[in-house]
Enzyme design. Sequence first.
Site, PDB file in Angstrom:
ATOM      1  N   ASP A 150     -20.100  -3.719  42.695  1.00  0.00           N
ATOM      2  CA  ASP A 150     -19.002  -4.054  43.599  1.00  0.00           C
ATOM      3  C   ASP A 150     -19.547  -4.752  44.840  1.00  0.00           C
ATOM      4  OD1 ASP A 150     -16.325  -3.910  44.799  1.00  0.00           O
ATOM      5  OD2 ASP A 150     -17.155  -2.308  46.034  1.00  0.00           O
ATOM      6  N   ALA A 151     -20.586  -4.182  45.420  1.00  0.00           N
ATOM      7  CA  ALA A 151     -21.176  -4.747  46.643  1.00  0.00           C
ATOM      8  C   ALA A 151     -21.837  -6.097  46.378  1.00  0.00           C
ATOM      9  CB  ALA A 151     -22.191  -3.766  47.226  1.00  0.00           C
TER      10      ALA A 151
END
Length: 132
Positions: free
Chosen positions: A17-18
């Site tokens: 996600d990051a």
Amino acid sequence: MRDYKQLNGLALAYVGDAIYEIYIRDYLVSLGQTKPNVLHRMATHYVSAKAQASLMQAMLAGEMLTEEEEVMYKRGRNAKSHTFAKNADVTTYRVATGFESLMGYLHLTQQKERLEELINWCIKKVGETNEK
């Protein structure tokens, strides 16, 4: 180095996600946009659960992934999560989690070239969709 093939799908998704978000933010800023509200609105076309699920389904339909990459996608998709996206149904959220899991796996195993190949494909695909 750790054996990331054994890592929980949600942990892979947490990293993915990051990583995906950073690539998308870098791309959007490179377009010359500087207003945070506009950047955020633009980013949702790439990073929302709905967008990620759509991209993942297109990758699968296009048979773009290796067998190992599909396994990592499924690990994230099938992981038991106790949280869900505010604006997505459970199936969409799970497919998006699988997408993030794949991104996290590629990053953690230092497959930068492959990671960037898939992210660049995603950027192009979203651009084509937005032009319609």
